[in-house]
Scaffold this motif. Structure first.
Motif, PDB file in Angstrom:
ATOM      1  N   GLU A   1     128.690 146.794  -7.123  1.00  0.00           N
ATOM      2  CA  GLU A   1     128.633 145.215  -7.185  1.00  0.00           C
ATOM      3  C   GLU A   1     127.938 144.284  -8.038  1.00  0.00           C
ATOM      4  OE1 GLU A   1     128.475 142.943  -4.313  1.00  0.00           O
ATOM      5  OE2 GLU A   1     126.332 142.189  -5.006  1.00  0.00           O
TER       6      GLU A   1
ATOM      7  N   LYS B   1     132.581 147.519  -3.969  1.00  0.00           N
ATOM      8  CA  LYS B   1     131.567 147.245  -3.129  1.00  0.00           C
ATOM      9  C   LYS B   1     131.393 145.396  -3.336  1.00  0.00           C
ATOM     10  CE  LYS B   1     129.428 151.495  -3.275  1.00  0.00           C
ATOM     11  NZ  LYS B   1     127.578 151.530  -3.572  1.00  0.00           N
TER      12      LYS B   1
ATOM     13  N   GLY C   1     128.252 142.931  -1.567  1.00  0.00           N
ATOM     14  CA  GLY C   1     126.787 142.808  -0.756  1.00  0.00           C
ATOM     15  C   GLY C   1     126.787 141.760  -1.019  1.00  0.00           C
TER      16      GLY C   1
ATOM     17  N   THR D   1     130.762 147.680   1.973  1.00  0.00           N
ATOM     18  CA  THR D   1     129.655 146.750   2.372  1.00  0.00           C
ATOM     19  C   THR D   1     128.558 147.324   2.193  1.00  0.00           C
ATOM     20  OG1 THR D   1     130.506 146.860   5.021  1.00  0.00           O
ATOM     21  CG2 THR D   1     131.331 145.376   3.630  1.00  0.00           C
ATOM     22  N   ARG D   2     127.565 146.552   1.850  1.00  0.00           N
ATOM     23  CA  ARG D   2     126.196 147.036   1.375  1.00  0.00           C
ATOM     24  C   ARG D   2     125.092 146.107   1.834  1.00  0.00           C
ATOM     25  NH1 ARG D   2     124.044 145.353  -2.870  1.00  0.00           N
ATOM     26  NH2 ARG D   2     123.667 146.721  -3.628  1.00  0.00           N
TER      27      ARG D   2
ATOM     28  N   CYS E   1     130.930 151.846   5.338  1.00  0.00           N
ATOM     29  CA  CYS E   1     129.420 150.568   5.295  1.00  0.00           C
ATOM     30  C   CYS E   1     128.519 151.576   4.160  1.00  0.00           C
ATOM     31  CB  CYS E   1     128.982 150.769   6.920  1.00  0.00           C
ATOM     32  SG  CYS E   1     127.095 150.355   6.480  1.00  0.00           S
ATOM     33  N   ASP E   2     128.341 151.345   3.815  1.00  0.00           N
ATOM     34  CA  ASP E   2     127.444 151.607   2.513  1.00  0.00           C
ATOM     35  C   ASP E   2     126.134 151.214   3.080  1.00  0.00           C
ATOM     36  OD1 ASP E   2     125.005 151.974   1.021  1.00  0.00           O
ATOM     37  OD2 ASP E   2     126.395 151.421  -0.988  1.00  0.00           O
ATOM     38  N   PRO E   3     125.287 152.077   3.549  1.00  0.00           N
ATOM     39  CA  PRO E   3     123.470 151.827   4.083  1.00  0.00           C
ATOM     40  C   PRO E   3     122.439 151.941   3.282  1.00  0.00           C
ATOM     41  CG  PRO E   3     124.125 153.540   5.431  1.00  0.00           C
ATOM     42  CD  PRO E   3     125.015 153.741   4.261  1.00  0.00           C
TER      43      PRO E   3
ATOM     44  N   HIS F   1     122.103 150.626  -0.055  1.00  0.00           N
ATOM     45  CA  HIS F   1     121.712 150.513  -1.369  1.00  0.00           C
ATOM     46  C   HIS F   1     121.571 148.778  -1.189  1.00  0.00           C
ATOM     47  CE1 HIS F   1     124.179 153.440  -3.747  1.00  0.00           C
ATOM     48  NE2 HIS F   1     123.091 153.010  -4.806  1.00  0.00           N
TER      49      HIS F   1
ATOM     50  N   ASN G   1     119.126 148.534   1.394  1.00  0.00           N
ATOM     51  CA  ASN G   1     117.850 148.690   1.573  1.00  0.00           C
ATOM     52  C   ASN G   1     116.679 149.743   1.147  1.00  0.00           C
ATOM     53  OD1 ASN G   1     119.004 147.846   4.522  1.00  0.00           O
ATOM     54  ND2 ASN G   1     119.878 149.413   4.191  1.00  0.00           N
TER      55      ASN G   1
ATOM     56  N   GLU H   1     121.628 148.960   9.684  1.00  0.00           N
ATOM     57  CA  GLU H   1     122.818 148.545   9.362  1.00  0.00           C
ATOM     58  C   GLU H   1     123.759 148.980   9.934  1.00  0.00           C
ATOM     59  OE1 GLU H   1     122.938 148.083   4.827  1.00  0.00           O
ATOM     60  OE2 GLU H   1     124.526 147.101   4.989  1.00  0.00           O
TER      61      GLU H   1
END
Ligand code: PEP
Ligand code: CO
Length: 451
Positions: free
Chosen positions: A272, A295, A297, A325-326, A354-356, A358, A360, A379
């Motif tokens: 990101e 990534k 953000g 996506t995060r 989905c990267d839940p 980074h 959160n 997420e």
């Protein structure tokens, strides 16, 4: 007047551009010597394998498969042993079995492993007690011990990363091709401390059903022993392509096609913090032919995303580009739809993941970085529902986990509490799901996939 054309891509053309989050190596000549050594060493993966992964990711992009990309936040020079690798692989295989069984779809398995050693940090300095120190940047750059000496970047570490990655990959290849990942072993992947839990028992039931399905197929006359796909798995490697001296050092020209590949891993992703379309990382990864992730953000606009698609996949090759996506549990429903629409309308083939983890991350009152299981799940739920509404394919999840019984993320069916985080908080960087939380999450994701 015509615009001057961009200089041709080479493995070092990134050097002309701004490269964020690079170590301040104390001695340039030393770095150059290490890079030359890396360039002379055998590649860790070869081009044909990277093309195989691109083909599998193209299946994900087309909605016919699901991607499980998971592993450590930061690999460590200390936590490096056969049991550590085996325990991580077990939980990975368990999650993949739960997803494959639950959703009856092929699962493309990509580890954050055998190269995940570099960490971008939000601040170049860090306060440890009374000390103001350079930040820990991952074992590829410096050591995490809180002294000025330990925190000084040392390029020799890149060679150690290479050798540790080679040994890790060797064991992974042995385990995944040599019988350990055989579906007949599906019960054996359950670890003792997991078996006792609700998700462990749920897993045992699936494992028994898989065994029964194998017996059923055998009874129907299918030659189970003769089907390698039941006895072996493809586990691909990936890491954030952050430290460009290392990535350049491992970049090779494929003798078959003449194309360049970054042979440090099958898949590399751009973080990101380093995804500027005119920056060094995008330049470097635009020229290698591995499958590439990027990534995205909360700050990513539809225009940014389209520019990245053009820069990283101008040939629109299916499976080449994965967008991870995060956005955060509370913002995914608002921020993701415009990106999905823009990419869909441009007809760029991408894999959406989905990267839940980074977006959160929270800090407790005692200063511990943690993540709540419910935010992670929320997420992923938001990601699935947005994709369903837009008619796009929710292609996979990108997770940070460990095979150990750590207390780094709160919640899950065993309910790790904030006050328990100090108990077994082991991570070098970000809080990871422990084995039981990971399995629990796999069951929830399988349900979402079915839904
Ligand atoms: C990571 O994946 O460990 C990471 C640093 O992620 P991001 O670039 O999304 O912040
Ligand atoms: Co992380």
């Amino acid at each position: 007047m015509t615009a001057p054309s961009a200089p041709a891509w080479t493995p070092s053309s990134w050097r002309a551009l701004a490269a964020r989050h690079q170590p301040e190596w104390p001695d340039e000549a030393h770095v150059e010597a290490v890079r030359e050594q890396l360039a002379a060493l055998p590649p860790l993966v070869f081009a044909g394998e990277a093309r195989g992964l691109t083909a599998s990711l193209a299946e994900v992009g087309a909605g016919r498969a699901f991607l499980l990309q998971a592993g450590d936040c930061a690999e460590s020079f200390r936590d490096f042993s056969a049991p550590a690798i085996r325990e991580r692989l077990k939980i990975f295989l368990q999650m993949a079995a739960v997803l494959t069984w639950g959703a009856t779809l092929p699962v493309v398995k990509v580890g954050r492993i055998a190269g995940q050693f570099g960490k971008p940090r939000s601040s170049p300095r860090e306060q440890v007690g009374d000390l103001d120190l350079p930040s820990f940047l991952g074992h590829i750059v410096n050591d995490d011990a809180p002294t000025a000496d330990a925190r000084t970047p040392d390029p020799e570490r890149m060679l150690r990363v290479y050798h540790q990655s080679a040994a890790t990959l060797n064991l992974l290849r042995a385990f995944t091709k040599g019988g350990f990942a055989d579906l007949n072993e599906v019960h054996g992947w359950n670890q003792a401390f997991v078996t006792e839990s609700a998700e462990g028992r749920r897993y045992e039931r699936i494992a028994s059903e898989i065994e029964r399905a194998l017996r059923f197929m055998a009874a129907c006359g299918i030659d189970i022993a003769g089907r390698p796909e039941l006895h072996e798995v493809d586990l691909w490697t990936s890491h954030e392509g952050l430290v460009l001296d290392y990535e350049e050092g491992l970049t090779r020209r494929d003798s078959l096609t003449g194309d360049w590949y970054d042979c440090s891993a099958h898949m590399l992703w751009i973080g990101e913090r380093t995804r500027q379309p005119d920056g060094a990382h995008v330049e470097f990864f635009s020229g290698v032919h591995n499958p590439i992730g990027c990534k995205l953000g909360p700050g990513a606009s539809p225009e940014d995303v389209l520019e990245l698609c053009e820069r990283l996949n101008p040939g629109r090759i299916p499976g080449r580009l994965t967008l991870i996506t995060r956005m955060g549990a509370d913002r995914v429903a608002e921020l993701l739809p415009p990106l999905l629409r823009a990419v869909r309308d441009s007809d760029h083939p991408v894999v959406w993941v989905c990267d839940p983890m980074h977006a959160n991350t929270i800090t407790t009152s005692t200063g511990r970085k943690t993540r709540r299981f419910d935010d992670i799940l929320a997420e992923i739920e938001g990601f699935f529902s947005v994709h369903r509404a837009e008619g796009t394919w929710p292609g996979g999840v990108h997770l940070e986990f460990t095979g150990d019984d750590v207390t780094e993320c709160t919640g899950g069916s065993e309910g790790v509490l904030e006050e328990q985080l100090d108990g077994r908080y082991m991570t070098l960087c970000d809080p990871r799901l422990n084995a039981r939380q990971s399995l629990d999450l796999a069951f929830r994701v399988a349900e979402l996939m079915r839904g």
